[in-house]
Enzyme design. Structure first.
Site, short mmCIF file in Angstrom:
data_model
loop_
_atom_site.label_atom_id
_atom_site.label_comp_id
_atom_site.label_asym_id
_atom_site.label_seq_id
_atom_site.Cartn_x
_atom_site.Cartn_y
_atom_site.Cartn_z
N ASP A 117 0.80 -1.23 0.00
CA ASP A 117 0.00 0.00 0.00
C ASP A 117 0.83 1.28 0.00
O ASP A 117 0.31 2.35 0.30
CB ASP A 117 -0.95 0.00 1.22
CG ASP A 117 -2.12 -0.95 1.00
OD1 ASP A 117 -2.67 -0.95 -0.11
OD2 ASP A 117 -2.48 -1.68 1.94
N ASP A 175 -7.12 -3.62 -5.65
CA ASP A 175 -6.73 -2.34 -5.05
C ASP A 175 -5.29 -1.95 -5.41
O ASP A 175 -4.93 -0.78 -5.43
CB ASP A 175 -6.82 -2.40 -3.52
CG ASP A 175 -7.98 -3.21 -2.98
OD1 ASP A 175 -8.42 -4.14 -3.67
OD2 ASP A 175 -8.45 -2.91 -1.89
N1 GLY Z 1 -8.46 -2.86 0.85
C1 GLY Z 1 -8.61 -1.47 0.71
C2 GLY Z 1 -10.02 -1.08 0.66
O1 GLY Z 1 -10.72 -1.31 1.63
O2 GLY Z 1 -10.45 -0.55 -0.34
#
Ligand code: GLY
Length: 400
Positions: A117, A175
């Site tokens: 991330d 994501d």
């Molecule tokens: N996993 C990141 C989100 O909740 O979008």
């Protein structure tokens, strides 16, 4: 160059053709200006409630309790990023100073190799700071972050690892498309193409495996780390393995639009258009364009909406509208306009002093876990503010 900065430049370089085709809503522009002022007041209120070195995660309106995180949580970059966007709009130095304060404990994450991330965490924060006041220190932090992210790339799979699974597993979630911008940026500033190649490989592998025939995407893919074979396609945050989790569709839309911007490769534009088509032609997309948390939630029309997915979509649609023909451009622009109008109503936008200082209400974080359900979310705020800035820039460039 930061997302909105480069998007703004891209818009400037375009012909000003859409001005004649897309009539914008003057009332919405006024609303957006007020939203920025209200949002600045909200974030100052939120800042007062933050414990030292903690980052806002969410707030539970029913109990009045906050949830905070450490810098290693995937959302840590959104708070400083939002403050910096709001500073750009208001020139209120208290917002800038608060962003500078919270960037200090975030800095160490540049060396974090345990998360995918880093794009969210470091580019939304230090990228915005570097856009406003470029510095060697920010550049070094961002480059170290890109180096850390690159360590998670596996050439057998062709992807960056999202989550550390069991031995032999290699988990990639949709994501992760949002983290590629950091790598494209690193190649732009260093000339080292290895970052770019990793980003393109990840986008290609995801395009090949993550999407269904109807152009919706799975949330989670489990690859064999040695062979790259797909072992499982499933969900984590959606309703079911075969459902279309709304925020996942939003991440895909935004991620492929951004990948097209960075590469100018038409196949990514096609992918973004396909995702857009899935979203906009879906019978379960409500007329106000604020999606249910999952397009296949079983209790539609009573299912909860996810304001955060709507905000991400609005921002992506505004950019995408600049890359397509006039008819599609109008459709995307009007969709973004509808989303922004509805998020600006009291149904979604919190009253000043309420909602713990967060801007938007009614986000859904992780429904299957029953965590962060129908609450404000930092990323909802971040992409709402970004989308409003994009909308304003679009009008300034194309109409004035
Ligand atoms: N996993 C990141 C989100 O909740 O979008």
């Amino acid at each position: 160059m930061k997302i909105v900065g480069s998007f703004f430049i891209a818009v400037c370089l375009c012909t000003q053709s859409f001005a004649q085709v897309i009539k914008h809503d003057k009332n919405l522009l006024r609303t957006i200006d007020k939203n920025f002022i209200d949002a600045a007041a909200q974030y100052k209120f939120l800042a007062k409630n933050l414990p030292p070195d903690k980052f806002p995660k969410t707030y539970f309106p029913t109990t009045g309790k906050y949830e905070f995180s450490n810098s290693g949580w995937w959302c840590s970059g959104f708070y400083p990023g939002t403050l910096l966007y709001l500073y750009q709009q208001t020139k209120d130095t208290a917002l800038y100073n608060e962003a500078m304060r919270i960037l200090v404990p975030l800095k160490k994450e540049q060396f974090n190799k345990r998360t995918h991330d880093l794009g969210f965490m470091m580019y939304c924060s230090f990228g915005n700071a570097n856009m406003i006041r470029p510095s060697e220190e920010y550049k070094e932090i961002l480059l170290n972050s890109a180096r850390s992210l690159s360590t998670r790339f596996n050439p057998n799979v062709g992807c960056i690892k999202s989550w550390d699974g069991k031995p032999g597993e290699f988990i990639v979630i949709i994501d992760n498309m949002m983290n590629l911008k950091l790598l494209f940026w690193a190649t732009q500033v260093t000339g080292d193409s290895s970052f770019y190649k990793i980003a393109v490989s990840h986008a290609n592998t995801t395009m090949k495996n993550h999407f269904r025939a109807d152009n919706s995407s799975y949330h989670v893919l489990n690859y064999d780390s040695a062979t790259g074979a797909v072992q499982q396609k499933k969900t984590a945050q959606g309703y079911a393995n075969e459902s279309a989790w709304a925020r996942g569709q939003a991440w895909g839309l935004y991620g492929y639009t951004e990948t097209y911007r960075e590469t100018k490769d038409k196949k990514y534009l096609e992918q973004a258009n396909k995702i857009a088509s899935f979203i906009l032609s879906n019978p379960n997309l409500p007329a106000d364009k604020i999606p249910y948390w999952d397009f296949n939630a079983p209790d539609i029309p009573n299912a909860l909406r996810d304001a955060s997915a709507a905000a991400v979509m609005a921002s992506a649609f505004l950019e995408l509208s600049d890359y397509v023909d006039k008819q599609l451009a109008k459709k995307y622009f009007k969709t973004a306009e509808t989303i922004l109008k509805n998020l600006s109503t009291e149904k979604y936008k919190a009253a000043t002093g309420a909602n713990g200082g967060f801007i938007l209400q009614h986000g859904v974080g992780h429904m299957p876990n029953k965590t962060e359900v129908d609450v404000p979310l930092t990323y909802g705020d971040y992409y709402f503010v970004e989308a409003m800035e994009r909308y304003k820039n679009y009008i300034i460039v194309n109409v004035n």
